[in-house]
Design a protein around this motif. Structure first.
Motif, PDB file in Angstrom:
ATOM      1  N   ASN A  80       0.930  -1.161   0.002  1.00 15.64           N
ATOM      2  CA  ASN A  80      -0.129  -0.101   0.072  1.00 15.64           C
ATOM      3  C   ASN A  80       0.931   1.429   0.080  1.00 15.64           C
ATOM      4  OD1 ASN A  80      -1.680  -2.192   1.410  1.00 15.64           O
ATOM      5  ND2 ASN A  80      -3.140  -0.839   0.443  1.00 15.64           N
ATOM      6  N   CYS A  81       1.919   1.244   0.587  1.00 15.47           N
ATOM      7  CA  CYS A  81       2.982   2.228   0.472  1.00 15.47           C
ATOM      8  C   CYS A  81       4.316   1.797   0.826  1.00 15.47           C
ATOM      9  CB  CYS A  81       2.591   3.498   1.093  1.00 15.47           C
ATOM     10  SG  CYS A  81       2.767   3.634   2.818  1.00 15.47           S
ATOM     11  N   TYR A  82       5.148   2.569   0.511  1.00 16.82           N
ATOM     12  CA  TYR A  82       6.790   2.164   0.623  1.00 16.82           C
ATOM     13  C   TYR A  82       7.446   3.559   1.332  1.00 16.82           C
ATOM     14  CZ  TYR A  82      11.510   0.219  -0.538  1.00 16.82           C
ATOM     15  OH  TYR A  82      12.684  -0.236  -0.403  1.00 16.82           O
ATOM     16  N   ILE A  83       8.127   3.364   2.403  1.00 17.80           N
ATOM     17  CA  ILE A  83       8.683   4.275   3.306  1.00 17.80           C
ATOM     18  C   ILE A  83      10.050   3.758   3.438  1.00 17.80           C
ATOM     19  CG2 ILE A  83       8.691   5.527   5.220  1.00 17.80           C
ATOM     20  CD1 ILE A  83       5.569   5.244   5.371  1.00 17.80           C
ATOM     21  N   THR A  84      11.151   4.612   3.226  1.00 16.42           N
ATOM     22  CA  THR A  84      12.559   4.088   3.441  1.00 16.42           C
ATOM     23  C   THR A  84      12.861   4.888   5.097  1.00 16.42           C
ATOM     24  OG1 THR A  84      12.956   4.404   1.106  1.00 16.42           O
ATOM     25  CG2 THR A  84      14.905   4.482   2.866  1.00 16.42           C
ATOM     26  N   LYS A  85      13.158   4.059   5.922  1.00 15.60           N
ATOM     27  CA  LYS A  85      13.538   4.535   7.174  1.00 15.60           C
ATOM     28  C   LYS A  85      14.725   5.325   7.336  1.00 15.60           C
ATOM     29  CE  LYS A  85      12.953  -0.156   9.296  1.00 15.60           C
ATOM     30  NZ  LYS A  85      13.605  -1.293   9.925  1.00 15.60           N
TER      31      LYS A  85
END
Length: 149
Positions: A116-121
Motif C-alpha cells: 500500500n506504500c513504501y517508506i524508507t526508514k
C-alpha cells in the motif's frame, strides 16, 4: 477509519527484526492520537504464523495495519508481502513497507506485489520517530480501514 474501528484500539502488526527499530516504533506510536495495540513478529515465518493464527498465535487479533520490513531472517519481507496479498483472507489488510532499502528495484517490486506504500526508514532518530508518527496520523486517523475478521 471505519465505524467498526473507531471504538476499539487499532491492531498493528510490526514485522521487524531490529530491536532498536521495534523500540523506537513503540515509543513513537505511544504518543499518537489513536489508541492502538501493537504486536511484533521478529521474522517472516513468525509474521505469517501470526497472520494465519498458527501455533502460539492461535488467538492473535487480526491486524488492521501491517508495518513490514523487507530485510528479515527466515523469510524476507518480499516473500511475506507476496503471501499476504495472495491470501484472500489477508490481502485487504494494508501493508506499509518500512525499510532501510532505497533500491528502485525494491520499490518497484513491492508495489508490483501490491504494497500500500513504501517508506524508507531514516537513519536519524528524530526523523525516524517523525516518520512513524506520520504513518500513525495518516493510516490510523485519516484513512478508512477495511473491517477484517
Amino acid at each position: 477509519m471505519s465505524d467498526d474501528t473507531r471504538g476499539r484500539p487499532i491492531q498493528i502488526l510490526l514485522v521487524e527484526d531490529n530491536p532498536g527499530d521495534v523500540r523506537l516504533t513503540i515509543e513513537a506510536l505511544k504518543e499518537g492520537k489513536v489508541s492502538n495495540s501493537l504486536s511484533v513478529a521478529r521474522d517472516g515465518v513468525e509474521a505469517l504464523a501470526f497472520l494465519r493464527r498458527e501455533g502460539p498465535h492461535g488467538k492473535a487479533a487480526r491486524p488492521d495495519l501491517i508495518l513490514l520490513d523487507l530485510n528479515l531472517p527466515k523469510k524476507d519481507g518480499r516473500e511475506v508481502l507476496a503471501e499476504i496479498k495472495d491470501d484472500s483472507s489477508l490481502r485487504r489488510i494494508p501493508v506499509v513497507v518500512l525499510t532501510t532499502s532505497k533500491a528502485e528495484e525494491d520499490i518497484l517490486r513491492t508495489y508490483d506485489l501490491h504494497a500500500n506504500c513504501y517508506i524508507t526508514k531514516p537513519v536519524d532518530l528524530e526523523q525516524f520517530i517523525s516518520v512513524v508518527r506520520s504513518i500513525d496520523d495518516f493510516w490510523l486517523s485519516v484513512v478508512r480501514l477495511p473491517t477484517v475478521e
